[in-house]
Write an enzyme that holds these catalytic residues in place. Structure first.
Site, PDB file in Angstrom:
ATOM      1  N   ASP A 248      -5.344  -4.570  88.361  1.00  0.00           N
ATOM      2  CA  ASP A 248      -4.664  -4.744  87.084  1.00  0.00           C
ATOM      3  C   ASP A 248      -5.386  -4.027  85.963  1.00  0.00           C
ATOM      4  OD1 ASP A 248      -2.545  -7.087  87.623  1.00  0.00           O
ATOM      5  OD2 ASP A 248      -4.301  -7.267  88.892  1.00  0.00           O
ATOM      6  N   ASN A 258      -8.764  -7.514  89.831  1.00  0.00           N
ATOM      7  CA  ASN A 258      -7.549  -7.746  90.623  1.00  0.00           C
ATOM      8  C   ASN A 258      -7.399  -9.247  90.858  1.00  0.00           C
ATOM      9  OD1 ASN A 258      -5.258  -6.615  92.014  1.00  0.00           O
ATOM     10  ND2 ASN A 258      -6.236  -7.207  93.941  1.00  0.00           N
TER      11      ASN A 258
HETATM   12  O1  MRU Z   1      -0.694 -12.269  88.322  1.00  0.00           O
HETATM   13  P1  MRU Z   1       0.155 -11.181  88.887  1.00  0.00           P
HETATM   14  O2  MRU Z   1       1.089 -11.608  89.962  1.00  0.00           O
HETATM   15  O3  MRU Z   1       0.816 -10.370  87.806  1.00  0.00           O
HETATM   16  O4  MRU Z   1      -0.890 -10.291  89.630  1.00  0.00           O
HETATM   17  C1  MRU Z   1      -1.026  -8.999  89.457  1.00  0.00           C
HETATM   18  C2  MRU Z   1      -0.902  -8.328  90.722  1.00  0.00           C
HETATM   19  O5  MRU Z   1       0.177  -8.168  91.247  1.00  0.00           O
HETATM   20  C3  MRU Z   1      -2.087  -7.899  91.395  1.00  0.00           C
HETATM   21  O6  MRU Z   1      -3.276  -8.287  90.959  1.00  0.00           O
HETATM   22  C4  MRU Z   1      -1.959  -6.599  92.033  1.00  0.00           C
HETATM   23  O7  MRU Z   1      -2.752  -6.591  93.124  1.00  0.00           O
HETATM   24  C5  MRU Z   1      -2.196  -5.425  91.137  1.00  0.00           C
HETATM   25  S1  MRU Z   1      -0.759  -4.900  90.231  1.00  0.00           S
HETATM   26  C6  MRU Z   1      -0.165  -3.555  91.151  1.00  0.00           C
END
Ligand code: MRU
Length: 376
Positions: A248, A258
């Site tokens: 993220d 992440n």
């Molecule tokens: O909290 P979320 O569901 O928005 O989580 C983010 C994600 O989907 C991940 O951390 C992901 O691995 C990276 S975004 C491509």
């Protein structure tokens, strides 16, 4: 009928008969129901981001972009620009960790800076469409480069399956299509390489069991769901050839934030000599920070996510409490994996080591821009 996988799949689009409505897949309902959710105002966009109707760093950014377009449609004619600026500020604050949100909002604000407000909605619509189209191409680029890693592993064990472990959902649902960590997997599957994916459940929101598993099934990719704590055991027994996750936010030095639990997978991978790669669009790099542990705000989410579980029984969605009511809860949504535990970063421009040298080698202009900004 919305396309659920393949080339035409999209996670966000303009309503086919009403251009004042943006539609998204309601990810809270998957895998039990495939339903769309209408965004009719920028506040609906904020709600969709906060309540995780949409999630995943790239899709959060795209949702903010389309929400700014909705803000331009609903803005009073006399104060259109001020209204959209205010909305953009609120959108940027909707979730803290994913840097694409800030990136998308900044891009829209730059686009607005040379507008007199006259055709603002059209300009923001063009920009939102561009962000989505670019994201698809970026994910394809990640797919092409990441595929080479899977090809190398496949070549090293002829006739055997390549086992890939992934955490959370960094798939099509987290982007516009293809996903980040999943793009190399989908490309390998299309190329008829024998891949099998260990899908981490990803408590507490279960993005693995509810979203990644759904995607893999839709695309026909062989996969097996495991609980989050199984990864170390699988690695100790040679059952994982590659860990591939998304992120993220990535610092200029290659630390990656992440979904919570990613760090533990990186530790297990290092202990067992399993390559640990992180797939990321360059929009996820935060060039302004260098220490992931201190510089990345970690979102703390509602304890309800930990105490309750939603599932389907006799075709009805139901949510149940699983913990003693007086037990205090903490719910950190992300963690940071230091660059030293990352074998490599897979981007749309190629693969590099997780370091400032690696990232600035792939993106010299952006590294130089940020260098001069940091000095000023
Ligand atoms: O909290 P979320 O569901 O928005 O989580 C983010 C994600 O989907 C991940 O951390 C992901 O691995 C990276 S975004 C491509």
């Amino acid at each position: 009928m919305q396309v659920r996988s393949g080339e035409e799949f999209r996670t966000i689009w303009l309503h086919p008969r009403d251009e004042s409505v943006v539609q998204v897949i309601d990810q809270r309902k998957l895998p039990h129901r495939y339903e769309t959710f209408d965004l009719r105002s920028y506040r609906d966009g904020i709600l969709a981001i906060r309540e995780m109707v949409v999630r995943g760093a790239p899709l959060i950014g795209a949702t903010a972009a389309w929400s700014a377009y909705l803000a331009a449609l609903e803005a009073p004619a006399r104060s259109r620009i001020d209204f959209v600026r205010q909305a953009a500020g609120e959108l940027a604050a909707a979730r803290p960790t994913a840097v694409n949100l800030r990136w998308a909002v900044d891009r829209l604000l730059r686009r607005m800076s040379d507008s007199d407000g006259h055709d603002l909605a059209q300009q923001l619509r063009d920009e939102a469409e561009a962000i989505c189209n670019e994201d698809i191409e970026i994910c394809r680029g990640i797919g092409r480069h990441g595929l080479t890693i899977i090809e190398q592993i496949a070549a090293s064990k002829p006739g055997q399956t390549v086992n890939i472990l992934t955490h959370c959902n960094a798939g099509s649902l987290a982007t516009i299509n293809w996903g980040t960590a999943t793009a190399p997997i989908y490309f390998a599957h299309q190329a008829k390489l024998p891949v099998h994916v260990w899908v981490d459940e990803t408590r507490p929101r279960n993005q693995g069991s509810q979203l990644t598993a759904w995607e893999m099934a839709e695309r026909g990719v062989p996969h097996t769901l495991v609980v989050d704590n199984a990864g170390g055991h699988l690695m100790q027994h040679g059952m994982v050839d590659l860990v591939l996750v998304g992120t993220d936010r990535t610092t200029r030095t290659g630390d990656v934030a992440n979904k919570i639990g990613t760090y533990l997978k990186a530790l297990a991978a290092a202990d067992n000599g399993v390559p640990f790669y992180v797939a990321l669009p360059s929009t996820t790099i935060d060039w302004s920070i260098s220490d992931g542990l201190t510089d990345i705000p970690i979102e703390e989410r509602d304890p309800h996510e930990v105490t309750h579980i939603t599932g389907s029984e006799n075709d009805r969605l139901c949510t149940v409490n699983t913990v003693p009511t007086r037990t205090p809860i903490s719910n950190y949504a992300f963690d940071v994996t230091p660059a030293r535990l990352v074998t490599g970063l897979v981007t749309e421009c190629g693969i590099c080591e997780a370091s400032e040298r690696g990232l600035s080698g792939l993106f010299p202009e952006r590294a130089a821009d940020s260098e001069s900004l940091l000095r000023s």
